[in-house]
Design a protein around this motif. Sequence first.
Motif, PDB file in Angstrom:
ATOM      1  N   PHE A   7       0.837  -1.196   0.000  1.00 25.44           N
ATOM      2  CA  PHE A   7       0.000   0.000   0.000  1.00 25.44           C
ATOM      3  C   PHE A   7       0.875   1.251   0.000  1.00 25.44           C
ATOM      4  CE2 PHE A   7      -3.001   3.190   1.391  1.00 25.44           C
ATOM      5  CZ  PHE A   7      -4.179   2.796   0.781  1.00 25.44           C
ATOM      6  N   HIS A   8       1.866   1.270   0.873  1.00 27.66           N
ATOM      7  CA  HIS A   8       2.777   2.419   0.914  1.00 27.66           C
ATOM      8  C   HIS A   8       3.443   2.636  -0.441  1.00 27.66           C
ATOM      9  CE1 HIS A   8       6.751   4.276   1.342  1.00 27.66           C
ATOM     10  NE2 HIS A   8       6.105   5.104   2.152  1.00 27.66           N
ATOM     11  N   ASP A   9       4.003   1.582  -1.007  1.00 28.80           N
ATOM     12  CA  ASP A   9       4.733   1.716  -2.266  1.00 28.80           C
ATOM     13  C   ASP A   9       3.824   2.112  -3.422  1.00 28.80           C
ATOM     14  OD1 ASP A   9       6.955   1.047  -0.807  1.00 28.80           O
ATOM     15  OD2 ASP A   9       7.215  -0.935  -1.717  1.00 28.80           O
ATOM     16  N   ALA A  10       2.578   1.676  -3.386  1.00 26.81           N
ATOM     17  CA  ALA A  10       1.648   2.017  -4.459  1.00 26.81           C
ATOM     18  C   ALA A  10       1.287   3.501  -4.464  1.00 26.81           C
ATOM     19  CB  ALA A  10       0.368   1.176  -4.341  1.00 26.81           C
ATOM     20  N   PHE A  11       1.248   4.132  -3.288  1.00 19.92           N
ATOM     21  CA  PHE A  11       0.759   5.508  -3.210  1.00 19.92           C
ATOM     22  C   PHE A  11       1.808   6.554  -2.858  1.00 19.92           C
ATOM     23  CE2 PHE A  11      -3.003   2.859  -2.636  1.00 19.92           C
ATOM     24  CZ  PHE A  11      -3.769   3.355  -3.686  1.00 19.92           C
ATOM     25  N   SER A  12       2.936   6.153  -2.342  1.00 21.74           N
ATOM     26  CA  SER A  12       3.950   7.136  -1.928  1.00 21.74           C
ATOM     27  C   SER A  12       4.585   7.861  -3.112  1.00 21.74           C
ATOM     28  CB  SER A  12       5.032   6.465  -1.081  1.00 21.74           C
ATOM     29  OG  SER A  12       5.732   5.492  -1.842  1.00 21.74           O
ATOM     30  N   VAL A  13       4.438   7.343  -4.316  1.00 20.59           N
ATOM     31  CA  VAL A  13       5.028   7.963  -5.515  1.00 20.59           C
ATOM     32  C   VAL A  13       4.202   9.140  -6.041  1.00 20.59           C
ATOM     33  CG1 VAL A  13       6.180   5.836  -6.197  1.00 20.59           C
ATOM     34  CG2 VAL A  13       3.895   6.320  -7.073  1.00 20.59           C
ATOM     35  N   TYR A  14       3.007   9.339  -5.508  1.00 27.67           N
ATOM     36  CA  TYR A  14       2.127  10.393  -6.008  1.00 27.67           C
ATOM     37  C   TYR A  14       2.317  11.684  -5.211  1.00 27.67           C
ATOM     38  CZ  TYR A  14      -0.395   6.856  -8.646  1.00 27.67           C
ATOM     39  OH  TYR A  14      -0.733   5.858  -9.518  1.00 27.67           O
ATOM     40  N   PRO A  15       2.627  12.782  -5.890  1.00 27.93           N
ATOM     41  CA  PRO A  15       2.749  14.049  -5.161  1.00 27.93           C
ATOM     42  C   PRO A  15       1.416  14.503  -4.551  1.00 27.93           C
ATOM     43  CG  PRO A  15       3.056  14.395  -7.537  1.00 27.93           C
ATOM     44  CD  PRO A  15       2.937  12.920  -7.311  1.00 27.93           C
ATOM     45  N   GLN A  16       0.288  14.022  -5.081  1.00 29.55           N
ATOM     46  CA  GLN A  16      -1.030  14.400  -4.553  1.00 29.55           C
ATOM     47  C   GLN A  16      -1.356  13.673  -3.243  1.00 29.55           C
ATOM     48  OE1 GLN A  16      -0.429  12.922  -7.515  1.00 29.55           O
ATOM     49  NE2 GLN A  16      -1.603  13.855  -9.165  1.00 29.55           N
ATOM     50  N   MET A  17      -0.560  12.665  -2.897  1.00 30.37           N
ATOM     51  CA  MET A  17      -0.826  11.884  -1.682  1.00 30.37           C
ATOM     52  C   MET A  17      -0.025  12.472  -0.527  1.00 30.37           C
ATOM     53  SD  MET A  17      -2.351   9.396  -0.104  1.00 30.37           S
ATOM     54  CE  MET A  17      -3.080   8.485  -1.460  1.00 30.37           C
ATOM     55  N   PRO A  18      -0.702  13.018   0.485  1.00 28.49           N
ATOM     56  CA  PRO A  18       0.009  13.562   1.647  1.00 28.49           C
ATOM     57  C   PRO A  18       0.764  12.459   2.395  1.00 28.49           C
ATOM     58  CG  PRO A  18      -2.286  14.302   1.591  1.00 28.49           C
ATOM     59  CD  PRO A  18      -2.143  13.218   0.568  1.00 28.49           C
ATOM     60  N   ALA A  19       2.080  12.592   2.501  1.00 26.65           N
ATOM     61  CA  ALA A  19       2.933  11.553   3.087  1.00 26.65           C
ATOM     62  C   ALA A  19       2.556  11.239   4.537  1.00 26.65           C
ATOM     63  CB  ALA A  19       4.401  11.962   2.990  1.00 26.65           C
ATOM     64  N   THR A  20       2.246  12.255   5.315  1.00 25.27           N
ATOM     65  CA  THR A  20       1.900  12.041   6.721  1.00 25.27           C
ATOM     66  C   THR A  20       0.615  11.242   6.846  1.00 25.27           C
ATOM     67  OG1 THR A  20       2.992  14.097   7.311  1.00 25.27           O
ATOM     68  CG2 THR A  20       1.462  13.192   8.925  1.00 25.27           C
ATOM     69  N   ASP A  21      -0.385  11.597   6.043  1.00 17.27           N
ATOM     70  CA  ASP A  21      -1.659  10.877   6.082  1.00 17.27           C
ATOM     71  C   ASP A  21      -1.481   9.433   5.606  1.00 17.27           C
ATOM     72  OD1 ASP A  21      -3.377  12.959   7.062  1.00 17.27           O
ATOM     73  OD2 ASP A  21      -3.221  13.900   5.099  1.00 17.27           O
ATOM     74  N   LEU A  22      -0.660   9.237   4.588  1.00 13.32           N
ATOM     75  CA  LEU A  22      -0.394   7.890   4.095  1.00 13.32           C
ATOM     76  C   LEU A  22       0.262   7.042   5.184  1.00 13.32           C
ATOM     77  CD1 LEU A  22      -0.318   5.754   1.854  1.00 13.32           C
ATOM     78  CD2 LEU A  22       1.832   6.790   1.072  1.00 13.32           C
ATOM     79  N   ALA A  23       1.286   7.586   5.844  1.00 11.85           N
ATOM     80  CA  ALA A  23       1.983   6.847   6.900  1.00 11.85           C
ATOM     81  C   ALA A  23       1.047   6.500   8.048  1.00 11.85           C
ATOM     82  CB  ALA A  23       3.178   7.653   7.407  1.00 11.85           C
ATOM     83  N   THR A  24       0.212   7.448   8.454  1.00 13.53           N
ATOM     84  CA  THR A  24      -0.737   7.201   9.537  1.00 13.53           C
ATOM     85  C   THR A  24      -1.712   6.096   9.150  1.00 13.53           C
ATOM     86  OG1 THR A  24      -0.563   9.481  10.309  1.00 13.53           O
ATOM     87  CG2 THR A  24      -2.541   8.255  10.972  1.00 13.53           C
ATOM     88  N   TYR A  25      -2.245   6.182   7.939  1.00  6.89           N
ATOM     89  CA  TYR A  25      -3.203   5.179   7.474  1.00  6.89           C
ATOM     90  C   TYR A  25      -2.573   3.786   7.456  1.00  6.89           C
ATOM     91  CZ  TYR A  25      -6.502   2.670   4.534  1.00  6.89           C
ATOM     92  OH  TYR A  25      -7.391   1.742   4.042  1.00  6.89           O
ATOM     93  N   VAL A  26      -1.399   3.674   6.866  1.00  2.00           N
ATOM     94  CA  VAL A  26      -0.729   2.376   6.759  1.00  2.00           C
ATOM     95  C   VAL A  26      -0.481   1.786   8.141  1.00  2.00           C
ATOM     96  CG1 VAL A  26       1.463   1.277   6.114  1.00  2.00           C
ATOM     97  CG2 VAL A  26       0.279   2.757   4.481  1.00  2.00           C
ATOM     98  N   ASN A  27      -0.003   2.600   9.069  1.00  2.00           N
ATOM     99  CA  ASN A  27       0.300   2.106  10.414  1.00  2.00           C
ATOM    100  C   ASN A  27      -0.941   1.735  11.214  1.00  2.00           C
ATOM    101  OD1 ASN A  27       3.103   2.193  10.141  1.00  2.00           O
ATOM    102  ND2 ASN A  27       3.155   4.357  10.688  1.00  2.00           N
ATOM    103  N   GLU A  28      -2.063   2.379  10.936  1.00  2.00           N
ATOM    104  CA  GLU A  28      -3.300   2.079  11.647  1.00  2.00           C
ATOM    105  C   GLU A  28      -4.103   0.956  10.983  1.00  2.00           C
ATOM    106  OE1 GLU A  28      -5.409   5.795  11.971  1.00  2.00           O
ATOM    107  OE2 GLU A  28      -4.021   6.571  13.487  1.00  2.00           O
ATOM    108  N   GLU A  29      -4.086   0.902   9.670  1.00  2.00           N
ATOM    109  CA  GLU A  29      -4.925  -0.036   8.928  1.00  2.00           C
ATOM    110  C   GLU A  29      -4.343  -1.449   8.860  1.00  2.00           C
ATOM    111  OE1 GLU A  29      -8.319  -1.211   6.840  1.00  2.00           O
ATOM    112  OE2 GLU A  29      -7.932   0.627   7.948  1.00  2.00           O
ATOM    113  N   PHE A  30      -3.037  -1.568   8.845  1.00  2.00           N
ATOM    114  CA  PHE A  30      -2.414  -2.875   8.602  1.00  2.00           C
ATOM    115  C   PHE A  30      -1.765  -3.462   9.853  1.00  2.00           C
ATOM    116  CE2 PHE A  30      -2.615  -0.788   4.452  1.00  2.00           C
ATOM    117  CZ  PHE A  30      -3.279  -1.766   3.714  1.00  2.00           C
TER     118      PHE A  30
END
Length: 172
Positions: free
Chosen positions: A14-37
């Motif tokens: 999940f991280h690798d799929a979305f971290s490449v997008y500048p439109q994806m806020p890195a902090t929100d992505l990290a929080t989601y990954v750590n909470e969801e998985f």
Amino acid sequence: ADAELLSQLGKETFHDAFSVYPQMPATDLATYVNEEFTVAKLAAQLADETSFFLVAELAGEAVGYAKMEVNQGMPGVRLQNPIKLRRLYCKQRVLGYGVGARLMERCVVEATQRQHDGIYLTVWEHNHQAQDFYKKWSYQPCAEIDISLGKARLRDLVMQKNLAPSPGLKSA
């Protein structure tokens, strides 16, 4: 053991799929990954009778997975008995090896065997690679929804695929 495997695989893919997008806020992505998985969340999902996972292996290593959920519905989906493809992710280094295609084939088989008339999914509006993949599998856009990922407000496309009835099944 399965929950631990899916936790690690889910976090990485999940991280690798979305971290490449500048439109994806890195902090929100990290929080989601750590909470969801978390292992606990994955263990609960594995125990839930309304969902199931498929894991793809290459040379004995888990390199991708799909999660499907039954008893789901969504506005815009025009199916009588749908099943949701909740997740389909592969490790980045195996993209192009056909892992996603094999997972999708198996998802279609599972949905057909379970007598669903179609599959639907959501895909981020900026993830054109995934949208193109789904279109190759005859998924068609049918709606748009707003979602949250952490504090970020995002938009997903809803796509659906109609399935032909299995031989021997009577259509209503």
